[in-house]
Motif scaffolding. Structure first.
Motif, mmCIF file in Angstrom:
data_model
loop_
_atom_site.group_PDB
_atom_site.id
_atom_site.type_symbol
_atom_site.label_atom_id
_atom_site.label_comp_id
_atom_site.label_asym_id
_atom_site.label_seq_id
_atom_site.Cartn_x
_atom_site.Cartn_y
_atom_site.Cartn_z
ATOM 1 N N LYS A 45 43.232 32.149 34.348
ATOM 2 C CA LYS A 45 44.132 33.494 34.473
ATOM 3 C C LYS A 45 43.855 34.506 33.784
ATOM 4 O O LYS A 45 44.181 35.722 34.202
ATOM 5 N N THR A 46 42.825 34.365 32.599
ATOM 6 C CA THR A 46 42.793 35.621 31.994
ATOM 7 C C THR A 46 41.249 36.121 32.141
ATOM 8 O O THR A 46 41.134 37.471 31.733
ATOM 9 N N LEU B 37 54.382 26.395 28.911
ATOM 10 C CA LEU B 37 53.341 27.458 28.844
ATOM 11 C C LEU B 37 53.130 28.502 29.832
ATOM 12 O O LEU B 37 52.599 29.319 29.988
ATOM 13 N N GLY C 290 45.111 22.517 29.003
ATOM 14 C CA GLY C 290 45.171 23.792 29.862
ATOM 15 C C GLY C 290 43.972 24.867 29.683
ATOM 16 O O GLY C 290 44.414 25.829 29.887
ATOM 17 N N GLU C 291 43.177 24.220 28.947
ATOM 18 C CA GLU C 291 42.029 25.549 28.634
ATOM 19 C C GLU C 291 41.426 26.296 29.937
ATOM 20 O O GLU C 291 41.432 27.445 29.900
ATOM 21 N N PHE D 153 43.937 28.542 31.685
ATOM 22 C CA PHE D 153 44.240 29.596 30.712
ATOM 23 C C PHE D 153 42.880 30.785 30.942
ATOM 24 O O PHE D 153 43.044 31.863 31.290
ATOM 25 N N ILE E 248 51.077 27.982 32.214
ATOM 26 C CA ILE E 248 49.520 28.190 32.682
ATOM 27 C C ILE E 248 49.399 27.865 34.096
ATOM 28 O O ILE E 248 48.526 28.518 34.615
#
Length: 184
Positions: free
Chosen positions: A39-40, A64, A32-33, A36, A66
């Motif tokens: 999203k960030t 998680l 899920g890198e 993530f 994500i």
């Protein structure tokens, strides 16, 4: 599947800054890198779909939150309707497929994507099973010219991270191919 952190700025720079309302597909989402990071580090609230063949990765990702949706599927086939997503990512995926399967995946991404396809693949970086996952094995290399012939804009990055942690000391240098293709 995981990725080399050298890619972060290259991939994120290719993506639009504001992803609000867009549908993003992450093929080979692994841990899920990319979900993530999107999203960030990007603006807006995209709907992100993670797709991976390895059920263990998806089971770890599910709690998680994500991704808005997780799909267990075997690339090269993408079980989505034509032109149903805005942006497709297939980062560090092609090298795990035969040339024939890789070409099918690229055609599938063109079929399902409306706006932008972003891919990356390493050069000169052999890899065997990782975390007990046989799908992590590298079976092909994709030269920049191959991707250019398919209509992709290509950038090359040198991976200092991979070079520091490589197992085979005979590897001279590891290059990362980052390619993007606008569909509109």
């Amino acid at each position: 599947m995981s990725h080399d952190p050298t890619l972060n700025s290259y991939i994120l720079d290719v993506l639009p800054n504001n992803l609000d309302g867009l549908i993003v597909l992450d093929v080979g989402c692994g841990f899920g890198e990319w979900g993530f990071l999107i999203k960030t580090r990007k603006q807006g609230a995209p709907y992100i779909i993670g797709m991976d063949i390895w059920l263990s990765y998806l089971e770890k990702l599910n709690p998680l939150n994500i991704y808005n949706e997780l799909i267990q599927a075997d690339a090269p086939y993408v079980p989505l309707k034509s032109k149903s997503i805005d942006i497709a990512l297939a980062c560090e995926v092609l090298e795990h497929l035969s040339k024939g399967q890789g070409n099918i995946l690229l055609k599938e991404l063109e079929r399902v994507t409306k706006k932008l396809i972003v891919i990356s693949t390493p050069l000169n970086y052999p890899q065997k099973d990782v975390h007990g996952n046989p799908y992590e094995r590298h079976v092909t290399e994709w030269a920049p010219d191959e991707l250019k012939q398919l209509g992709f804009k290509v950038e090359i990055a040198r991976s200092h991270f991979a070079e520091r942690r490589r197992m085979n000391k005979n590897i001279e240098r590891v290059l990362l191919v980052v390619a993007s293709k606008t569909m509109e």
